[in-house]
Design a protein around this motif. Structure first.
Motif, PDB file in Angstrom:
ATOM      1  N   ALA A  27      -6.420   1.157  -1.798  1.00 51.91           N
ATOM      2  CA  ALA A  27      -5.258   0.491  -2.387  1.00 51.91           C
ATOM      3  C   ALA A  27      -4.003   0.909  -1.622  1.00 51.91           C
ATOM      4  O   ALA A  27      -3.988   1.922  -0.932  1.00 51.91           O
ATOM      5  N   TRP A  28      -2.970   0.128  -1.771  1.00 48.26           N
ATOM      6  CA  TRP A  28      -1.710   0.370  -1.074  1.00 48.26           C
ATOM      7  C   TRP A  28      -0.757   1.173  -1.937  1.00 48.26           C
ATOM      8  O   TRP A  28      -0.755   1.075  -3.156  1.00 48.26           O
ATOM      9  N   ILE A  29       0.115   1.930  -1.273  1.00 45.09           N
ATOM     10  CA  ILE A  29       1.248   2.585  -1.906  1.00 45.09           C
ATOM     11  C   ILE A  29       2.478   1.822  -1.432  1.00 45.09           C
ATOM     12  O   ILE A  29       2.691   1.663  -0.229  1.00 45.09           O
ATOM     13  N   GLY A  30       3.265   1.327  -2.369  1.00 41.50           N
ATOM     14  CA  GLY A  30       4.470   0.590  -2.036  1.00 41.50           C
ATOM     15  C   GLY A  30       5.696   1.489  -2.048  1.00 41.50           C
ATOM     16  O   GLY A  30       5.762   2.436  -2.824  1.00 41.50           O
ATOM     17  N   VAL A  31       6.658   1.189  -1.202  1.00 36.56           N
ATOM     18  CA  VAL A  31       7.939   1.887  -1.164  1.00 36.56           C
ATOM     19  C   VAL A  31       9.011   0.813  -1.291  1.00 36.56           C
ATOM     20  O   VAL A  31       9.038  -0.144  -0.523  1.00 36.56           O
ATOM     21  N   LEU A  32       9.881   1.001  -2.280  1.00 34.24           N
ATOM     22  CA  LEU A  32      10.865  -0.022  -2.603  1.00 34.24           C
ATOM     23  C   LEU A  32      12.216   0.632  -2.874  1.00 34.24           C
ATOM     24  O   LEU A  32      12.278   1.684  -3.527  1.00 34.24           O
ATOM     25  N   GLY A  33      13.268   0.025  -2.390  1.00 34.03           N
ATOM     26  CA  GLY A  33      14.612   0.523  -2.647  1.00 34.03           C
ATOM     27  C   GLY A  33      15.020   0.303  -4.093  1.00 34.03           C
ATOM     28  O   GLY A  33      14.541  -0.618  -4.763  1.00 34.03           O
ATOM     29  N   ARG A  34      15.925   1.134  -4.568  1.00 35.31           N
ATOM     30  CA  ARG A  34      16.394   1.032  -5.957  1.00 35.31           C
ATOM     31  C   ARG A  34      17.050  -0.326  -6.230  1.00 35.31           C
ATOM     32  O   ARG A  34      16.821  -0.926  -7.276  1.00 35.31           O
ATOM     33  N   ASP A  35      17.875  -0.793  -5.305  1.00 33.19           N
ATOM     34  CA  ASP A  35      18.537  -2.086  -5.502  1.00 33.19           C
ATOM     35  C   ASP A  35      17.533  -3.227  -5.557  1.00 33.19           C
ATOM     36  O   ASP A  35      17.655  -4.129  -6.384  1.00 33.19           O
ATOM     37  N   GLU A  36      16.550  -3.181  -4.679  1.00 32.04           N
ATOM     38  CA  GLU A  36      15.524  -4.216  -4.656  1.00 32.04           C
ATOM     39  C   GLU A  36      14.738  -4.223  -5.968  1.00 32.04           C
ATOM     40  O   GLU A  36      14.444  -5.276  -6.528  1.00 32.04           O
ATOM     41  N   PHE A  37      14.429  -3.033  -6.453  1.00 32.08           N
ATOM     42  CA  PHE A  37      13.699  -2.906  -7.714  1.00 32.08           C
ATOM     43  C   PHE A  37      14.536  -3.475  -8.866  1.00 32.08           C
ATOM     44  O   PHE A  37      14.036  -4.236  -9.697  1.00 32.08           O
ATOM     45  N   ALA A  38      15.818  -3.128  -8.889  1.00 36.66           N
ATOM     46  CA  ALA A  38      16.700  -3.558  -9.973  1.00 36.66           C
ATOM     47  C   ALA A  38      16.913  -5.074  -9.988  1.00 36.66           C
ATOM     48  O   ALA A  38      16.924  -5.684 -11.056  1.00 36.66           O
ATOM     49  N   CYS A  39      17.062  -5.677  -8.813  1.00 40.76           N
ATOM     50  CA  CYS A  39      17.336  -7.117  -8.784  1.00 40.76           C
ATOM     51  C   CYS A  39      16.069  -7.963  -8.676  1.00 40.76           C
ATOM     52  O   CYS A  39      16.135  -9.185  -8.793  1.00 40.76           O
ATOM     53  N   GLY A  40      14.921  -7.319  -8.453  1.00 43.18           N
ATOM     54  CA  GLY A  40      13.656  -8.054  -8.441  1.00 43.18           C
ATOM     55  C   GLY A  40      13.376  -8.838  -7.180  1.00 43.18           C
ATOM     56  O   GLY A  40      12.568  -9.763  -7.186  1.00 43.18           O
ATOM     57  N   ARG A  41      14.010  -8.447  -6.072  1.00 36.48           N
ATOM     58  CA  ARG A  41      13.708  -9.117  -4.803  1.00 36.48           C
ATOM     59  C   ARG A  41      14.108  -8.217  -3.638  1.00 36.48           C
ATOM     60  O   ARG A  41      14.985  -7.374  -3.772  1.00 36.48           O
ATOM     61  N   GLY A  42      13.434  -8.419  -2.524  1.00 41.75           N
ATOM     62  CA  GLY A  42      13.733  -7.639  -1.329  1.00 41.75           C
ATOM     63  C   GLY A  42      12.491  -7.372  -0.516  1.00 41.75           C
ATOM     64  O   GLY A  42      11.500  -8.097  -0.610  1.00 41.75           O
ATOM     65  N   LYS A  43      12.533  -6.333   0.280  1.00 39.94           N
ATOM     66  CA  LYS A  43      11.408  -5.940   1.135  1.00 39.94           C
ATOM     67  C   LYS A  43      10.679  -4.763   0.514  1.00 39.94           C
ATOM     68  O   LYS A  43      11.291  -3.791   0.088  1.00 39.94           O
ATOM     69  N   LEU A  44       9.365  -4.873   0.490  1.00 44.92           N
ATOM     70  CA  LEU A  44       8.482  -3.813   0.018  1.00 44.92           C
ATOM     71  C   LEU A  44       7.718  -3.295   1.227  1.00 44.92           C
ATOM     72  O   LEU A  44       7.072  -4.068   1.942  1.00 44.92           O
ATOM     73  N   LEU A  45       7.806  -2.006   1.473  1.00 45.28           N
ATOM     74  CA  LEU A  45       7.035  -1.353   2.526  1.00 45.28           C
ATOM     75  C   LEU A  45       5.738  -0.884   1.886  1.00 45.28           C
ATOM     76  O   LEU A  45       5.764  -0.314   0.790  1.00 45.28           O
ATOM     77  N   VAL A  46       4.595  -1.147   2.508  1.00 47.54           N
ATOM     78  CA  VAL A  46       3.317  -0.706   1.936  1.00 47.54           C
ATOM     79  C   VAL A  46       2.547   0.128   2.944  1.00 47.54           C
ATOM     80  O   VAL A  46       2.523  -0.170   4.135  1.00 47.54           O
ATOM     81  N   TRP A  47       1.941   1.230   2.421  1.00 42.37           N
ATOM     82  CA  TRP A  47       1.201   2.204   3.228  1.00 42.37           C
ATOM     83  C   TRP A  47      -0.239   2.271   2.749  1.00 42.37           C
ATOM     84  O   TRP A  47      -0.511   2.245   1.549  1.00 42.37           O
ATOM     85  N   ARG A  48      -1.132   2.443   3.691  1.00 40.04           N
ATOM     86  CA  ARG A  48      -2.539   2.678   3.355  1.00 40.04           C
ATOM     87  C   ARG A  48      -3.254   3.242   4.573  1.00 40.04           C
ATOM     88  O   ARG A  48      -2.931   2.899   5.705  1.00 40.04           O
ATOM     89  N   THR A  49      -4.222   4.105   4.335  1.00 42.13           N
ATOM     90  CA  THR A  49      -5.109   4.578   5.393  1.00 42.13           C
ATOM     91  C   THR A  49      -6.522   4.220   4.985  1.00 42.13           C
ATOM     92  O   THR A  49      -6.959   4.567   3.892  1.00 42.13           O
ATOM     93  N   ASP A  50      -7.204   3.509   5.860  1.00 39.84           N
ATOM     94  CA  ASP A  50      -8.587   3.136   5.578  1.00 39.84           C
ATOM     95  C   ASP A  50      -9.443   3.420   6.805  1.00 39.84           C
ATOM     96  O   ASP A  50      -9.007   4.129   7.713  1.00 39.84           O
ATOM     97  N   ALA A  51     -10.629   2.881   6.855  1.00 42.29           N
ATOM     98  CA  ALA A  51     -11.544   3.138   7.967  1.00 42.29           C
ATOM     99  C   ALA A  51     -10.958   2.717   9.316  1.00 42.29           C
ATOM    100  O   ALA A  51     -11.317   3.264  10.356  1.00 42.29           O
ATOM    101  N   GLU A  52     -10.027   1.779   9.306  1.00 41.17           N
ATOM    102  CA  GLU A  52      -9.392   1.305  10.546  1.00 41.17           C
ATOM    103  C   GLU A  52      -8.181   2.149  10.941  1.00 41.17           C
ATOM    104  O   GLU A  52      -7.588   1.924  11.976  1.00 41.17           O
TER     105      GLU A  52
END
Length: 130
Positions: A27-52
């Motif tokens: 599964a992914w871990i998302g990273v989101l800015g406070r402003d983006e979270f508050a207003c419900g729009r923006g860029k979400l950074l997602v991290w994951r490590t898998d077999a690749e």
């Protein structure tokens, strides 16, 4: 505060995650800015490590998260800069100081199945057991 361009740099985060020996997860871990979270729009950074290997991407955020995101870290660019400079060990102190706010989107069993239970534990989060 919205995340700045440095905070959204996928290649820099990929390199950082590789140095941190980031846990493998389905599964992914998302990273989101406070402003983006508050207003419900923006860029979400997602991290994951898998077999690749380590994967870091950006997604558009429109107030909801895709089902493959297990945890979201809401923060600001300054806290992410501190994290990048001092390593993953800074996560727990940032959580304690309210600078990094984790939102768990899955049950403990789902987090465990996804390989993220230890990560959540490292953040100092507690799940009640009944």
């Amino acid at each position: 505060m919205a995340l700045d361009e440095d905070s959204l740099d996928c290649m820099a985060w990929r390199s950082w995650l590789e140095r941190q020996a980031w846990p493998g997860a389905s599964a992914w871990i998302g990273v989101l800015g406070r402003d983006e979270f508050a207003c419900g729009r923006g860029k979400l950074l997602v991290w994951r490590t898998d077999a690749e290997g380590v994967q870091v991407t950006q997604r558009e955020y429109h107030g909801t998260f895709e089902p493959d995101v297990a945890l979201v870290l809401v923060t600001d660019s300054e806290a992410l800069g501190e994290l990048r400079a001092h390593g993953a060990a800074r996560m727990r102190p940032l959580v304690r100081r309210g600078r990094l706010q984790p939102y768990v989107l899955k049950t403990l069993d789902e987090l465990s199945d996804a390989g993220l239970a230890d990560f959540v534990d490292d953040l100092g989060l507690v799940f009640p057991r009944h």
